[in-house]
Design a protein around this motif. Structure first.
Motif, PDB file in Angstrom:
ATOM      1  N   ARG A 184      -8.440  54.667  -4.282  1.00 39.34           N
ATOM      2  CA  ARG A 184      -9.062  53.801  -5.283  1.00 39.34           C
ATOM      3  C   ARG A 184     -10.166  54.538  -6.027  1.00 39.34           C
ATOM      4  NH1 ARG A 184     -10.845  47.778  -3.775  1.00 39.34           N
ATOM      5  NH2 ARG A 184      -8.556  47.658  -3.774  1.00 39.34           N
ATOM      6  N   ALA A 185     -10.957  55.333  -5.314  1.00 35.97           N
ATOM      7  CA  ALA A 185     -12.036  56.076  -5.962  1.00 35.97           C
ATOM      8  C   ALA A 185     -11.476  57.100  -6.944  1.00 35.97           C
ATOM      9  CB  ALA A 185     -12.901  56.766  -4.913  1.00 35.97           C
ATOM     10  N   LEU A 186     -10.376  57.746  -6.570  1.00 35.30           N
ATOM     11  CA  LEU A 186      -9.753  58.705  -7.485  1.00 35.30           C
ATOM     12  C   LEU A 186      -9.186  58.000  -8.705  1.00 35.30           C
ATOM     13  CD1 LEU A 186      -7.824  61.099  -5.055  1.00 35.30           C
ATOM     14  CD2 LEU A 186      -9.889  61.615  -6.362  1.00 35.30           C
ATOM     15  N   ALA A 187      -8.560  56.826  -8.484  1.00 38.27           N
ATOM     16  CA  ALA A 187      -7.967  56.083  -9.592  1.00 38.27           C
ATOM     17  C   ALA A 187      -9.027  55.572 -10.555  1.00 38.27           C
ATOM     18  CB  ALA A 187      -7.143  54.918  -9.053  1.00 38.27           C
ATOM     19  N   GLU A 188     -10.225  55.294 -10.051  1.00 36.73           N
ATOM     20  CA  GLU A 188     -11.304  54.834 -10.926  1.00 36.73           C
ATOM     21  C   GLU A 188     -11.867  55.964 -11.785  1.00 36.73           C
ATOM     22  OE1 GLU A 188     -14.139  53.113  -8.313  1.00 36.73           O
ATOM     23  OE2 GLU A 188     -13.031  51.220  -8.068  1.00 36.73           O
ATOM     24  N   ALA A 189     -11.790  57.195 -11.284  1.00 26.92           N
ATOM     25  CA  ALA A 189     -12.328  58.337 -12.036  1.00 26.92           C
ATOM     26  C   ALA A 189     -11.290  58.981 -12.937  1.00 26.92           C
ATOM     27  CB  ALA A 189     -12.885  59.376 -11.071  1.00 26.92           C
ATOM     28  N   LEU A 190     -10.042  59.031 -12.478  1.00 30.45           N
ATOM     29  CA  LEU A 190      -8.960  59.636 -13.251  1.00 30.45           C
ATOM     30  C   LEU A 190      -8.094  58.541 -13.866  1.00 30.45           C
ATOM     31  CD1 LEU A 190      -7.921  62.381 -10.686  1.00 30.45           C
ATOM     32  CD2 LEU A 190      -9.001  62.794 -12.896  1.00 30.45           C
ATOM     33  N   PRO A 191      -7.498  58.781 -15.017  1.00 32.20           N
ATOM     34  CA  PRO A 191      -6.648  57.767 -15.664  1.00 32.20           C
ATOM     35  C   PRO A 191      -5.272  57.677 -15.009  1.00 32.20           C
ATOM     36  CG  PRO A 191      -6.681  59.740 -16.990  1.00 32.20           C
ATOM     37  CD  PRO A 191      -7.642  59.987 -15.856  1.00 32.20           C
ATOM     38  N   ILE A 192      -5.248  57.352 -13.727  1.00 34.51           N
ATOM     39  CA  ILE A 192      -3.997  57.238 -12.987  1.00 34.51           C
ATOM     40  C   ILE A 192      -4.011  55.956 -12.175  1.00 34.51           C
ATOM     41  CG2 ILE A 192      -3.544  59.725 -12.835  1.00 34.51           C
ATOM     42  CD1 ILE A 192      -4.791  59.735 -10.083  1.00 34.51           C
ATOM     43  N   GLU A 193      -2.818  55.490 -11.797  1.00 35.03           N
ATOM     44  CA  GLU A 193      -2.699  54.301 -10.958  1.00 35.03           C
ATOM     45  C   GLU A 193      -2.883  54.694  -9.492  1.00 35.03           C
ATOM     46  OE1 GLU A 193      -2.508  51.365 -12.253  1.00 35.03           O
ATOM     47  OE2 GLU A 193      -2.303  52.117 -14.313  1.00 35.03           O
ATOM     48  N   GLU A 194      -3.083  53.687  -8.636  1.00 32.54           N
ATOM     49  CA  GLU A 194      -3.333  53.972  -7.222  1.00 32.54           C
ATOM     50  C   GLU A 194      -2.174  54.704  -6.539  1.00 32.54           C
ATOM     51  OE1 GLU A 194      -5.281  51.558  -4.438  1.00 32.54           O
ATOM     52  OE2 GLU A 194      -6.487  50.484  -5.897  1.00 32.54           O
ATOM     53  N   PRO A 195      -0.893  54.375  -6.834  1.00 37.39           N
ATOM     54  CA  PRO A 195       0.195  55.154  -6.216  1.00 37.39           C
ATOM     55  C   PRO A 195       0.105  56.644  -6.541  1.00 37.39           C
ATOM     56  CG  PRO A 195       1.063  53.120  -7.116  1.00 37.39           C
ATOM     57  CD  PRO A 195      -0.354  53.220  -7.585  1.00 37.39           C
ATOM     58  N   GLN A 196      -0.244  56.952  -7.799  1.00 38.57           N
ATOM     59  CA  GLN A 196      -0.425  58.361  -8.179  1.00 38.57           C
ATOM     60  C   GLN A 196      -1.656  58.940  -7.487  1.00 38.57           C
ATOM     61  OE1 GLN A 196      -0.509  57.358 -12.453  1.00 38.57           O
ATOM     62  NE2 GLN A 196       1.182  58.787 -12.716  1.00 38.57           N
ATOM     63  N   ALA A 197      -2.691  58.124  -7.336  1.00 39.92           N
ATOM     64  CA  ALA A 197      -3.897  58.584  -6.654  1.00 39.92           C
ATOM     65  C   ALA A 197      -3.606  58.885  -5.184  1.00 39.92           C
ATOM     66  CB  ALA A 197      -4.995  57.540  -6.772  1.00 39.92           C
ATOM     67  N   GLU A 198      -2.703  58.112  -4.571  1.00 40.81           N
ATOM     68  CA  GLU A 198      -2.310  58.377  -3.187  1.00 40.81           C
ATOM     69  C   GLU A 198      -1.651  59.745  -3.076  1.00 40.81           C
ATOM     70  OE1 GLU A 198      -2.841  56.831  -0.471  1.00 40.81           O
ATOM     71  OE2 GLU A 198      -3.376  54.764  -0.971  1.00 40.81           O
ATOM     72  N   GLU A 199      -0.794  60.077  -4.043  1.00 40.88           N
ATOM     73  CA  GLU A 199      -0.145  61.395  -4.052  1.00 40.88           C
ATOM     74  C   GLU A 199      -1.187  62.494  -4.247  1.00 40.88           C
ATOM     75  OE1 GLU A 199       2.841  61.361  -7.038  1.00 40.88           O
ATOM     76  OE2 GLU A 199       4.012  59.749  -6.119  1.00 40.88           O
ATOM     77  N   MET A 200      -2.152  62.248  -5.128  1.00 40.67           N
ATOM     78  CA  MET A 200      -3.197  63.240  -5.362  1.00 40.67           C
ATOM     79  C   MET A 200      -4.048  63.428  -4.112  1.00 40.67           C
ATOM     80  SD  MET A 200      -4.234  65.279  -7.731  1.00 40.67           S
ATOM     81  CE  MET A 200      -3.512  64.553  -9.203  1.00 40.67           C
ATOM     82  N   LEU A 201      -4.293  62.332  -3.404  1.00 45.23           N
ATOM     83  CA  LEU A 201      -5.060  62.403  -2.163  1.00 45.23           C
ATOM     84  C   LEU A 201      -4.328  63.256  -1.129  1.00 45.23           C
ATOM     85  CD1 LEU A 201      -7.744  61.129  -1.134  1.00 45.23           C
ATOM     86  CD2 LEU A 201      -6.351  59.363  -0.047  1.00 45.23           C
ATOM     87  N   ALA A 202      -3.005  63.085  -1.059  1.00 48.57           N
ATOM     88  CA  ALA A 202      -2.209  63.886  -0.125  1.00 48.57           C
ATOM     89  C   ALA A 202      -2.259  65.365  -0.484  1.00 48.57           C
ATOM     90  CB  ALA A 202      -0.763  63.394  -0.119  1.00 48.57           C
ATOM     91  N   LEU A 203      -2.274  65.680  -1.785  1.00 45.25           N
ATOM     92  CA  LEU A 203      -2.371  67.077  -2.217  1.00 45.25           C
ATOM     93  C   LEU A 203      -3.735  67.666  -1.860  1.00 45.25           C
ATOM     94  CD1 LEU A 203      -0.633  66.986  -5.718  1.00 45.25           C
ATOM     95  CD2 LEU A 203       0.208  68.096  -3.653  1.00 45.25           C
ATOM     96  N   LEU A 204      -4.787  66.867  -2.005  1.00 41.95           N
ATOM     97  CA  LEU A 204      -6.120  67.340  -1.638  1.00 41.95           C
ATOM     98  C   LEU A 204      -6.196  67.638  -0.149  1.00 41.95           C
ATOM     99  CD1 LEU A 204      -8.339  64.898  -3.740  1.00 41.95           C
ATOM    100  CD2 LEU A 204      -7.992  67.342  -4.153  1.00 41.95           C
ATOM    101  N   GLU A 205      -5.519  66.831   0.654  1.00 42.27           N
ATOM    102  CA  GLU A 205      -5.486  67.083   2.094  1.00 42.27           C
ATOM    103  C   GLU A 205      -4.649  68.324   2.405  1.00 42.27           C
ATOM    104  OE1 GLU A 205      -4.112  63.633   4.129  1.00 42.27           O
ATOM    105  OE2 GLU A 205      -5.708  62.335   3.384  1.00 42.27           O
ATOM    106  N   ALA A 206      -3.513  68.467   1.696  1.00 38.30           N
ATOM    107  CA  ALA A 206      -2.639  69.620   1.937  1.00 38.30           C
ATOM    108  C   ALA A 206      -3.330  70.934   1.593  1.00 38.30           C
ATOM    109  CB  ALA A 206      -1.349  69.484   1.128  1.00 38.30           C
ATOM    110  N   HIS A 207      -4.202  70.908   0.591  1.00 36.57           N
ATOM    111  CA  HIS A 207      -4.939  72.110   0.197  1.00 36.57           C
ATOM    112  C   HIS A 207      -6.264  72.244   0.943  1.00 36.57           C
ATOM    113  CE1 HIS A 207      -2.017  72.138  -3.061  1.00 36.57           C
ATOM    114  NE2 HIS A 207      -2.409  73.349  -3.367  1.00 36.57           N
ATOM    115  N   GLU A 208      -6.458  71.383   1.954  1.00 35.38           N
ATOM    116  CA  GLU A 208      -7.639  71.427   2.813  1.00 35.38           C
ATOM    117  C   GLU A 208      -8.944  71.292   2.022  1.00 35.38           C
ATOM    118  OE1 GLU A 208      -7.556  74.720   5.478  1.00 35.38           O
ATOM    119  OE2 GLU A 208      -5.596  74.210   6.290  1.00 35.38           O
ATOM    120  N   ILE A 209      -8.901  70.471   0.968  1.00 39.16           N
ATOM    121  CA  ILE A 209     -10.108  70.163   0.215  1.00 39.16           C
ATOM    122  C   ILE A 209     -10.820  68.973   0.848  1.00 39.16           C
ATOM    123  CG2 ILE A 209     -10.999  69.440  -2.054  1.00 39.16           C
ATOM    124  CD1 ILE A 209      -8.661  71.011  -3.281  1.00 39.16           C
ATOM    125  N   ILE A 210     -10.018  68.033   1.372  1.00 39.76           N
ATOM    126  CA  ILE A 210     -10.570  66.916   2.130  1.00 39.76           C
ATOM    127  C   ILE A 210      -9.823  66.799   3.450  1.00 39.76           C
ATOM    128  CG2 ILE A 210     -11.250  65.631   0.057  1.00 39.76           C
ATOM    129  CD1 ILE A 210      -8.827  63.836   0.543  1.00 39.76           C
TER     130      ILE A 210
END
Length: 255
Positions: A184-210
């Protein structure tokens, strides 16, 4: 940084727009005004089927933000530049293929007319006509195939570059979110919907950023498992060396 429309008015047509609206309901112009990294114009970014968002002035790919609070690191610019270079290269090769195709069609037309004149006995094409046909039409056809192959190769470079750019901006957002990083926090900052934000969150985890709990790791933005942050590794090695040097009973040899 992002600037909204002044006093609820569209930046293009002046029609009234709701506070925080992404686009004008009257003319469709984007209300997210930022400096384009490609053309340098302060302009909006409009949704695009292929590039996700494109500059309203030059058409280059952009990664807009829905908030004024996030400071960009600028690391996405290099990836966006690669996507823009691939876009322009693809367009040039497509145009070259079309131009060569027109030349090939004209050549075939001329040769066809010449051949028809040979059939009715006006001219005698002979072996020279056959060689001219092969030596003219053949290279042009091969050139068209080469231009199209380059165009397809450049088209394949666009999406990975865009993924890298969006991941970089998402990492900037994650680094400045107070508390756990959520979809939700990513979706509020980026012009994307929550499903897309979930995918982005998974990428951030895969790249060990979070981490899995949404907290930031010690790895800097831009580092990845395959490309670790060399500065952090060197700093850690230096700290370990200093700790060993201070340990009792350890003497350092002079070089």
């Amino acid at each position: 940084m992002t600037t909204g429309s002044a006093e609820g008015r569209c930046v293009a047509c002046g029609a009234g727009v709701a506070a925080g609206a992404a686009v004008c309901t009257r003319c469709g112009t984007s209300q997210r005004m930022e400096v384009c990294p490609h053309c340098g114009a302060t302009a909006g970014a409009t949704r695009d089927a292929e590039f996700r968002f494109r500059c309203d002035v030059c058409g280059g790919p952009r990664v807009p933000l829905d908030t004024k609070k996030v400071r960009r690191s600028g690391k996405e610019v290099t990836a966006l530049a690669r996507a823009e270079l691939a876009r322009k290269g693809r367009a040039k090769n497509r145009a070259a293929a079309v131009f060569t195709g027109v030349a090939l069609a004209g050549t075939i037309g001329i040769l066809a007319i010449y051949g028809l004149l040979g059939v009715i006995g006006v001219v005698n094409p002979g072996l020279g006509f056959f060689l001219a046909s092969v030596l003219t039409a053949g290279p042009l056809a091969a050139l068209i195939a080469w231009f199209l192959a380059r165009s397809r190769a450049q088209a394949k470079e666009i999406e990975p570059a865009l993924d890298e750019a969006w991941l970089s901006v998402a990492a900037d957002v994650a680094a400045q979110i107070k508390g756990p990083v959520t979809a939700r926090a990513l979706a509020e900052a980026l012009p994307i919907e929550e499903p897309q934000a979930e995918e982005m969150l998974a990428l951030l985890e895969a790249h060990e950023i979070i981490r899995n709990d949404g907290s930031l790791t010690r790895m800097r933005i831009g580092a990845s498992p395959d490309k670790p942050d060399l500065a952090a590794v060197e700093a850690e090695a230096e700290a370990e060396a200093e700790a060993e040097a201070r340990a009792p009973g350890v003497t350092r040899e002079k070089v």
